[in-house]
Design a protein around this motif. Structure first.
Motif, mmCIF file in Angstrom:
data_model
loop_
_atom_site.group_PDB
_atom_site.id
_atom_site.type_symbol
_atom_site.label_atom_id
_atom_site.label_comp_id
_atom_site.label_asym_id
_atom_site.label_seq_id
_atom_site.Cartn_x
_atom_site.Cartn_y
_atom_site.Cartn_z
ATOM 1 N N SER A 132 -14.832 8.456 -54.298
ATOM 2 C CA SER A 132 -14.378 7.499 -53.140
ATOM 3 C C SER A 132 -15.170 7.856 -51.848
ATOM 4 C CB SER A 132 -13.127 7.385 -53.060
ATOM 5 O OG SER A 132 -12.579 8.209 -52.026
ATOM 6 N N ASN A 133 -15.425 9.078 -51.496
ATOM 7 C CA ASN A 133 -16.311 9.457 -50.332
ATOM 8 C C ASN A 133 -17.782 8.991 -50.587
ATOM 9 O OD1 ASN A 133 -14.370 10.709 -48.848
ATOM 10 N ND2 ASN A 133 -15.232 12.579 -49.125
ATOM 11 N N SER A 134 -18.411 9.055 -51.843
ATOM 12 C CA SER A 134 -19.688 8.468 -52.033
ATOM 13 C C SER A 134 -19.966 6.852 -51.584
ATOM 14 C CB SER A 134 -20.145 8.848 -53.403
ATOM 15 O OG SER A 134 -19.780 7.914 -54.411
ATOM 16 N N ILE A 135 -18.786 6.360 -51.989
ATOM 17 C CA ILE A 135 -18.939 4.925 -51.926
ATOM 18 C C ILE A 135 -18.884 4.450 -50.421
ATOM 19 C CG2 ILE A 135 -17.571 2.869 -52.350
ATOM 20 C CD1 ILE A 135 -16.893 4.078 -54.981
ATOM 21 N N LYS A 136 -17.666 5.267 -49.879
ATOM 22 C CA LYS A 136 -17.176 5.017 -48.494
ATOM 23 C C LYS A 136 -18.279 5.313 -47.328
ATOM 24 C CE LYS A 136 -13.659 7.684 -46.717
ATOM 25 N NZ LYS A 136 -12.704 8.195 -46.558
ATOM 26 N N TYR A 137 -18.764 6.511 -47.716
ATOM 27 C CA TYR A 137 -20.246 6.782 -46.707
ATOM 28 C C TYR A 137 -21.446 6.345 -47.277
ATOM 29 C CZ TYR A 137 -16.336 9.469 -44.668
ATOM 30 O OH TYR A 137 -15.227 9.677 -44.100
ATOM 31 N N SER A 138 -21.498 5.251 -48.065
ATOM 32 C CA SER A 138 -22.807 4.524 -48.255
ATOM 33 C C SER A 138 -22.548 2.909 -47.982
ATOM 34 C CB SER A 138 -23.087 4.582 -49.991
ATOM 35 O OG SER A 138 -23.185 5.801 -50.236
ATOM 36 N N LEU B 148 -23.689 12.540 -56.469
ATOM 37 C CA LEU B 148 -24.897 12.152 -55.747
ATOM 38 C C LEU B 148 -24.649 10.899 -55.179
ATOM 39 C CD1 LEU B 148 -25.895 14.373 -58.210
ATOM 40 C CD2 LEU B 148 -28.187 13.619 -57.357
ATOM 41 N N ASP B 149 -25.124 10.786 -54.126
ATOM 42 C CA ASP B 149 -24.872 9.488 -53.276
ATOM 43 C C ASP B 149 -26.340 9.262 -52.431
ATOM 44 O OD1 ASP B 149 -24.637 9.955 -50.405
ATOM 45 O OD2 ASP B 149 -22.533 10.407 -50.983
ATOM 46 N N GLU B 150 -26.710 7.783 -52.180
ATOM 47 C CA GLU B 150 -27.660 7.800 -51.356
ATOM 48 C C GLU B 150 -27.320 7.072 -50.020
ATOM 49 O OE1 GLU B 150 -30.469 6.501 -55.253
ATOM 50 O OE2 GLU B 150 -29.374 4.622 -54.152
ATOM 51 N N TYR C 267 -11.238 17.315 -40.344
ATOM 52 C CA TYR C 267 -12.667 17.359 -39.512
ATOM 53 C C TYR C 267 -13.442 16.038 -39.813
ATOM 54 C CZ TYR C 267 -17.367 17.829 -37.941
ATOM 55 O OH TYR C 267 -18.383 17.570 -37.095
ATOM 56 N N ARG C 268 -13.699 15.338 -39.076
ATOM 57 C CA ARG C 268 -14.585 14.075 -39.336
ATOM 58 C C ARG C 268 -15.835 14.185 -38.470
ATOM 59 N NH1 ARG C 268 -13.093 8.572 -39.607
ATOM 60 N NH2 ARG C 268 -14.136 8.919 -41.600
ATOM 61 N N SER C 269 -16.697 13.536 -39.081
ATOM 62 C CA SER C 269 -17.910 13.637 -38.474
ATOM 63 C C SER C 269 -18.013 13.206 -37.189
ATOM 64 C CB SER C 269 -19.354 12.879 -39.370
ATOM 65 O OG SER C 269 -20.461 12.572 -38.623
ATOM 66 N N GLY D 11 -10.755 7.143 -42.118
ATOM 67 C CA GLY D 11 -10.651 8.358 -42.772
ATOM 68 C C GLY D 11 -9.490 9.388 -42.264
ATOM 69 N N SER D 12 -8.980 10.318 -42.861
ATOM 70 C CA SER D 12 -8.137 11.455 -42.390
ATOM 71 C C SER D 12 -8.658 12.636 -42.025
ATOM 72 C CB SER D 12 -6.889 11.510 -43.074
ATOM 73 O OG SER D 12 -7.157 11.994 -44.247
ATOM 74 N N GLY D 13 -9.757 12.978 -42.731
ATOM 75 C CA GLY D 13 -10.449 14.212 -42.438
ATOM 76 C C GLY D 13 -9.778 15.238 -43.550
ATOM 77 N N GLY E 15 -9.460 14.902 -47.248
ATOM 78 C CA GLY E 15 -9.900 14.717 -48.352
ATOM 79 C C GLY E 15 -10.787 15.962 -49.050
ATOM 80 N N LEU E 16 -11.759 16.212 -48.352
ATOM 81 C CA LEU E 16 -12.509 17.517 -48.740
ATOM 82 C C LEU E 16 -11.748 18.721 -48.658
ATOM 83 C CD1 LEU E 16 -16.071 16.577 -47.524
ATOM 84 C CD2 LEU E 16 -15.422 16.519 -49.665
ATOM 85 N N ALA E 17 -10.865 18.834 -47.693
ATOM 86 C CA ALA E 17 -9.920 19.975 -47.684
ATOM 87 C C ALA E 17 -8.955 20.288 -48.746
ATOM 88 C CB ALA E 17 -9.331 19.913 -46.257
HETATM 89 P P1 ADP Z 1 -12.524 11.453 -44.698
HETATM 90 O O1 ADP Z 1 -13.296 10.955 -45.630
HETATM 91 O O2 ADP Z 1 -11.170 10.960 -44.715
HETATM 92 O O3 ADP Z 1 -12.921 11.703 -43.156
HETATM 93 P P2 ADP Z 1 -12.976 13.908 -45.954
HETATM 94 O O4 ADP Z 1 -12.471 15.424 -45.812
HETATM 95 O O5 ADP Z 1 -13.282 13.224 -47.275
HETATM 96 O O6 ADP Z 1 -12.303 12.997 -44.848
HETATM 97 O O7 ADP Z 1 -14.615 14.123 -45.512
HETATM 98 C C1 ADP Z 1 -14.769 15.038 -44.181
HETATM 99 C C2 ADP Z 1 -16.049 14.274 -43.695
HETATM 100 O O8 ADP Z 1 -17.060 14.731 -44.222
HETATM 101 C C3 ADP Z 1 -16.047 12.883 -43.491
HETATM 102 O O9 ADP Z 1 -15.610 12.483 -42.345
HETATM 103 C C4 ADP Z 1 -17.646 12.609 -43.372
HETATM 104 O O10 ADP Z 1 -17.963 12.959 -42.202
HETATM 105 C C5 ADP Z 1 -18.261 13.621 -44.204
HETATM 106 N N1 ADP Z 1 -18.363 13.338 -45.523
HETATM 107 C C6 ADP Z 1 -17.707 13.502 -46.805
HETATM 108 N N2 ADP Z 1 -18.178 13.025 -47.761
HETATM 109 C C7 ADP Z 1 -19.303 12.434 -47.516
HETATM 110 C C8 ADP Z 1 -20.604 11.682 -48.281
HETATM 111 N N3 ADP Z 1 -20.567 11.552 -49.531
HETATM 112 N N4 ADP Z 1 -21.540 11.355 -47.490
HETATM 113 C C9 ADP Z 1 -21.673 11.645 -46.065
HETATM 114 N N5 ADP Z 1 -20.512 12.183 -45.400
HETATM 115 C C10 ADP Z 1 -19.535 12.455 -46.045
#
Ligand code: ADP
Length: 404
Positions: free
Chosen positions: A305-311, A335-337, A354-356, A366-368, A370-372
């Motif tokens: 879902s991140n790969s789609i969201k951040y593309s 992998l995403d593009e 953490y969010r970029s 996003g909540s920051g 998912g990856l945690a």
């Molecule tokens: P969220 O997506 O809710 O912000 P995540 O913990 O999933 O929280 O991701 C943390 C941060 O990592 C995101 O805000 C984004 O900046 C970066 N990130 C995660 N996955 C990707 C990805 N596939 N491509 C680019 N940036 C990503």
């Protein structure tokens, strides 16, 4: 002076756990050795020409003088013994001291590292108590032993105080954490009910009353659904991270075909995201492993879902399954593009919330968390995670699972 008198004091010094106890035990020996009626510690009272009794050991027939004000010892009573100043004060004419049966005394100053500790005072009912060399030598030795002992016990007391302070802080933080967890739990559950109604009614509008809605209205309902979906996944993340904090992850281990889980997850995402191309590549010879399929799916859901969201401009997502390190690990990569991640941010993205900072990412909800969550699940399953990424080219998130 008997040898035993020294041994007694040294034994006390070894055992003493705090300064108060040290004074009591040492004073008890001194009173016996000098045949005195009181042993006291006198401290200066700031700005007044008087002293105050801070510690005392006295015969059972005497009243305590703790906190009483006493006069400073007179210059005329000073004698020098082995270069140490000692007060030998006889024929005392002082109402307070006389009232407490103090008619003569001997005193020696205690200090450590230039810090004054006080004056050790041994008192007598006898008006003219004089001290022989043996007694003065003993007094000098007691001074050295007490000064050392007080420093030692005070150091121990200081560290006990620090430990107890840290314990208090720790308890406070734990309590704050418990309140935060409760608050997030309550608020998330409260939000869920009205959100379900919003989502349910919007879905009803879009499916049942599709014909009666004009294009603008359909677009609005779509927006409502999209926003509620985002809110729903934020709430799920909050509840999930709270669950980890309170219960930890309970993995339910069983035999798993990871290739099959990848295939199913990719198919689900493909059917829901027609605009994106999502594929998988699984090696033929991967083994069946023992792990928790529900948790593996949760990691994959998050990464895909991140790969789609951040593309946001589209692109391909590929999920790859490989066997690694002498067949001891399975490696799953997504992998995403898409937007990619700046080098400086890679170490931070697995931290909670953490969010970029990049504006392109900030505009995506996003909540920051998912990856945690992913990182904690992967650790629970005994694996590791890594990221490779190039800004505006794409990212590769890989995690491993042990082959058992
Ligand atoms: P969220 O997506 O809710 O912000 P995540 O913990 O999933 O929280 O991701 C943390 C941060 O990592 C995101 O805000 C984004 O900046 C970066 N990130 C995660 N996955 C990707 C990805 N596939 N491509 C680019 N940036 C990503």
């Amino acid at each position: 002076m008997k040898e035993q008198d020294y041994i007694d004091i040294l034994e006390i010094l070894n055992k003493a756990e705090n300064t108060e106890l040290l004074y009591q035990e040492v004073f008890k020996v001194i009173i016996k050795v000098f045949n005195a009626n009181r042993v006291q510690l006198w401290n200066k009272v700031i700005d007044i020409n008087e002293m105050s009794v801070s510690h005392e050991y006295c015969n059972s027939n005497e009243l305590s003088m703790i906190k009483y004000r006493v006069p400073v010892l007179p210059e005329k009573a000073k004698i020098s013994h082995n270069k140490t100043t000692i007060w030998e004060y006889t024929n005392i004419k002082d109402d307070i001291l006389n009232k407490f049966n103090i008619n003569s005394l001997v005193g020696i100053e205690l200090a450590h590292n230039d810090r004054e500790i006080g004056t050790l005072v041994i008192t007598y009912k006898d008006k003219n108590r004089k001290h022989n060399t043996d007694e003065l030598n003993y007094l000098q030795k007691i001074k050295v032993i007490l000064e050392y002992g007080i420093t030692k016990t005070q150091k121990a007391e200081d560290s006990t105080e620090i430990i107890s302070k840290l314990e208090k802080q720790n308890n406070k933080l734990r309590e704050q954490d418990r309140l935060r967890t409760n608050f997030i739990n309550n608020i998330s559950h409260e939000l869920r009910t009205p959100l379900s109604s919003i989502m349910g009614f919007s879905k009803m509008l879009i499916t049942k009353d599709k014909q009666s809605l004009n294009n603008k209205e359909k677009e609005i309902v779509d927006q409502i659904l999209l926003a509620s979906n985002r809110l729903s996944s934020l709430i799920t993340d909050f509840l999930e991270i709270n669950k980890i904090d309170t219960e930890g992850w309970l993995a339910q281990i069983e035999s798993c075909d990871i290739g099959e889980i990848i295939k199913q997850t990719v198919d689900e995402f493909s059917s829901l995201n027609k605009k994106y191309k999502i594929t998988y590549l699984c090696t033929d010879d991967y083994p069946i492993i023992k792990t928790d399929p529900r948790l593996v799916k949760q990691i994959l859901d998050n990464l895909i879902s991140n790969s789609i969201k951040y593309s946001p401009h589209g692109g391909k997502t590929t999920v790859i399954l490989d066997v690694q390190k002498d067949k001891k690990e399975l490696k799953i990569s997504v992998l995403d593009e898409g937007l990619g991640i700046e080098k400086g941010e890679i170490s931070k993205i697995f931290s909670r919330f953490y969010r970029s900072r990049r504006s392109e990412v900030q505009s995506i909800a996003g909540s920051g968390l998912g990856l945690a969550i992913c990182k904690e699940i992967i650790a629970t399953l005994g694996g590791g995670v890594e990221v490779e990424s190039t800004v505006n080219k794409g990212s590769k998130f890989s995690f491993t699972l042990p082959v058992n």
